[in-house]
Design an enzyme around this catalytic site. Structure first.
Site, PDB file in Angstrom:
ATOM      1  N   SER A  53       0.850  -1.185   0.000  1.00 48.93           N
ATOM      2  CA  SER A  53       0.000   0.000   0.000  1.00 48.93           C
ATOM      3  C   SER A  53       0.894   1.246   0.000  1.00 48.93           C
ATOM      4  CB  SER A  53      -0.845  -0.004   1.279  1.00 48.93           C
ATOM      5  OG  SER A  53      -1.507   1.231   1.451  1.00 48.93           O
TER       6      SER A  53
ATOM      7  N   TYR B  23      -1.046  -0.918  10.380  1.00 47.02           N
ATOM      8  CA  TYR B  23      -1.257  -1.140   8.944  1.00 47.02           C
ATOM      9  C   TYR B  23      -0.030  -0.654   8.169  1.00 47.02           C
ATOM     10  CZ  TYR B  23      -3.575  -1.188   4.385  1.00 47.02           C
ATOM     11  OH  TYR B  23      -3.898  -1.448   3.064  1.00 47.02           O
TER      12      TYR B  23
HETATM   13  O1  NJP Z   1      -9.973  -5.543   1.135  1.00 50.42           O
HETATM   14  P1  NJP Z   1     -11.258  -6.456   1.406  1.00 50.42           P
HETATM   15  P2  NJP Z   1      -9.326  -5.008  -0.220  1.00 50.42           P
HETATM   16  N1  NJP Z   1      -7.579 -15.127   6.407  1.00 50.42           N
HETATM   17  O2  NJP Z   1     -11.542  -6.264   2.851  1.00 50.42           O
HETATM   18  C1  NJP Z   1      -9.310 -11.649   3.140  1.00 50.42           C
HETATM   19  C2  NJP Z   1      -4.681  -3.752  -0.009  1.00 50.42           C
HETATM   20  N2  NJP Z   1      -5.063  -2.346  -0.263  1.00 50.42           N
HETATM   21  O3  NJP Z   1      -9.722  -5.786  -1.378  1.00 50.42           O
HETATM   22  O4  NJP Z   1     -11.458 -14.089   4.844  1.00 50.42           O
HETATM   23  C3  NJP Z   1      -7.803 -15.194   5.094  1.00 50.42           C
HETATM   24  O5  NJP Z   1     -12.317  -6.235   0.403  1.00 50.42           O
HETATM   25  C4  NJP Z   1     -10.809 -11.381   2.988  1.00 50.42           C
HETATM   26  O6  NJP Z   1     -11.521 -12.597   2.889  1.00 50.42           O
HETATM   27  P3  NJP Z   1     -12.422 -13.264   4.070  1.00 50.42           P
HETATM   28  C5  NJP Z   1      -5.119  -4.258   1.344  1.00 50.42           C
HETATM   29  O7  NJP Z   1      -4.230  -3.906   2.361  1.00 50.42           O
HETATM   30  C6  NJP Z   1      -6.362  -1.990  -0.460  1.00 50.42           C
HETATM   31  O8  NJP Z   1      -9.502  -3.555  -0.206  1.00 50.42           O
HETATM   32  O9  NJP Z   1     -13.389 -14.090   3.289  1.00 50.42           O
HETATM   33  N3  NJP Z   1      -8.234 -14.191   4.351  1.00 50.42           N
HETATM   34  C7  NJP Z   1     -10.857 -10.688   1.641  1.00 50.42           C
HETATM   35  O10 NJP Z   1     -10.889 -11.629   0.610  1.00 50.42           O
HETATM   36  C8  NJP Z   1      -5.128  -5.765   1.110  1.00 50.42           C
HETATM   37  O11 NJP Z   1      -3.861  -6.308   1.318  1.00 50.42           O
HETATM   38  C9  NJP Z   1      -6.684  -0.656  -0.690  1.00 50.42           C
HETATM   39  O12 NJP Z   1     -13.031 -12.161   4.876  1.00 50.42           O
HETATM   40  C10 NJP Z   1      -8.477 -13.031   4.977  1.00 50.42           C
HETATM   41  C11 NJP Z   1      -9.551  -9.920   1.626  1.00 50.42           C
HETATM   42  O13 NJP Z   1      -8.666 -10.510   2.580  1.00 50.42           O
HETATM   43  C12 NJP Z   1      -5.523  -5.877  -0.364  1.00 50.42           C
HETATM   44  O14 NJP Z   1      -5.312  -4.588  -0.947  1.00 50.42           O
HETATM   45  C13 NJP Z   1      -5.684   0.295  -0.690  1.00 50.42           C
HETATM   46  C14 NJP Z   1      -8.277 -12.865   6.351  1.00 50.42           C
HETATM   47  C15 NJP Z   1      -9.746  -8.476   2.009  1.00 50.42           C
HETATM   48  O15 NJP Z   1     -10.677  -7.915   1.157  1.00 50.42           O
HETATM   49  C16 NJP Z   1      -6.977  -6.254  -0.563  1.00 50.42           C
HETATM   50  O16 NJP Z   1      -7.792  -5.299   0.129  1.00 50.42           O
HETATM   51  C17 NJP Z   1      -4.371  -0.103  -0.453  1.00 50.42           C
HETATM   52  C18 NJP Z   1      -7.807 -13.982   7.073  1.00 50.42           C
HETATM   53  N4  NJP Z   1      -7.603 -13.945   8.398  1.00 50.42           N
HETATM   54  C19 NJP Z   1      -4.062  -1.445  -0.252  1.00 50.42           C
HETATM   55  N5  NJP Z   1      -8.625 -11.602   6.685  1.00 50.42           N
HETATM   56  C20 NJP Z   1      -8.090  -0.175  -0.954  1.00 50.42           C
HETATM   57  N6  NJP Z   1      -9.062  -1.048  -1.160  1.00 50.42           N
HETATM   58  O17 NJP Z   1      -8.298   1.044  -1.005  1.00 50.42           O
HETATM   59  C21 NJP Z   1      -9.027 -10.994   5.556  1.00 50.42           C
HETATM   60  O18 NJP Z   1      -3.418   0.823  -0.427  1.00 50.42           O
HETATM   61  N7  NJP Z   1      -8.941 -11.842   4.527  1.00 50.42           N
END
Ligand code: NJP
Length: 291
Positions: free
Chosen positions: A142, A155
């Protein structure tokens, strides 16, 4: 890695947000997919979609903060497809609060999901990649890892960790055919950003926001062209980062004037208010029950 067709990628966080776009982009290139996250039904929907694009996919429900689950994920991928060619560490969580207002467990969870899991998964897939003399790791970091925004200590720290980790990996293993890329988006119009939109908040004009397709395209390009460090952001971020390296005082001044951390402050305020309201309610309920 020039030709992705018929190869296998493990994508974490593939159930929603950016991960779904990454899965689609890799499927479009003909890659078979191992889809990991905790939400099985969402993963099944992504599997159905990518299989409709002509590739094979499996769903492996995984909590990436669980060490044993990481091993099972890698074992499941190998037993289905034989080898893992690409690992995309995309799963990530954020908790924007003032640092002292976070629970200990929230700090720990960010460390585990955002940094420990990518490092452990890489450690698990590396031997196979080295044996075959080929492989690519992509870490989704990020802009918060490039410059730590206010109200985002764990973060920012985990995302900065991913950048350093990726640089080291590239230095160590590229001569052996295994490479790594780190992608650093600013705000992306899906996933974590949805709460920002829901509250009608706007990122600083200096930062702006990008479509999620830009991130998934960056992932594909990073693998195909072996790019080390990719920023996905519409604003003049490289210029700002250069300023931060050469004149950190000037950067701090510009950041303050351009209100770069304003969204984070407002989110922290709202969440802290919500949390203290919830705590008050619980206290009142407990008092009613006991008295
Ligand atoms: O987030 P979100 P984004 N074990 O919340 C999974 C980076 N980023 O798409 O487990 C396994 O929609 C969760 O799945 P679930 C950010 O830091 C974003 O925005 O089913 N999986 C879901 O698939 C991140 O690294 C922005 O709840 C786990 C996913 O992670 C990446 O982009 C800006 C889990 C999260 O989906 C994707 O973020 C930036 C676990 N314990 C960087 N916990 C932005 N969107 O603006 C969560 O600079 N997940």
């Amino acid at each position: 890695m020039k030709n992705l067709k018929g190869r296998t990628a493990v994508v974490t966080g593939a159930s929603k947000g950016i991960g779904v776009y990454i899965a689609r982009a890799l499927a479009k290139k003909g890659m078979n997919l191992v889809l990991a996250a905790r939400s099985q039904s969402e993963l099944e929907a992504v599997k159905a979609e990518v299989e409709g694009m002509g590739v094979k996919a499996i769903v492996v429900p995984t909590d990436v903060s669980d060490k044993a689950a990481l091993r099972s994920l890698v074992d499941a991928a190998k037993s289905e497809f034989g080898a893992i060619d690409v690992l995309v560490n995309n799963a990530g969580i954020e908790s924007i609060f003032r640092y002292h207002a976070l629970e200990f467990e929230e700090i720990e969870a960010m460390l585990n999901v955002n940094l420990r899991a990518p490092m452990m998964l890489t450690w698990l897939v590396l031997p196979g990649m080295l044996e075959r003399g080929e492989g690519h790791i992509v870490n989704i970091s990020s802009m918060a890892g490039k410059v730590g925004p206010a109200f985002s200590e764990p973060y920012g720290a985990t995302k900065a960790g991913l950048i350093g980790f990726t640089q080291s990996l590239r230095g160590s293993y590229r001569d052996a055919g295994v490479s790594a890329s780190v992608i650093s988006p600013g705000w992306v119009e899906t996933g974590m950003y949805e709460e920002v939109e829901r509250h009608g908040l706007k990122p600083s004009v200096l930062v702006g926001s990008s479509k999620p397709e830009k991130v998934s395209q960056a992932v594909v390009k990073a693998i195909e062209k072996d790019l080390g460090d990719v920023i996905v952001n519409p604003g003049p971020m490289r210029l700002l980062l250069g300023t931060n390296a050469m004149a950190p005082g000037l950067f701090e001044w510009v950041s303050k004037r351009m209100k770069i951390s304003e969204v984070f402050r407002k989110l922290a305020d709202m969440r802290e208010k919500e949390r203290s309201g919830a705590k008050e309610e619980t206290k009142e309920e407990e008092e009613v029950v006991s008295g």
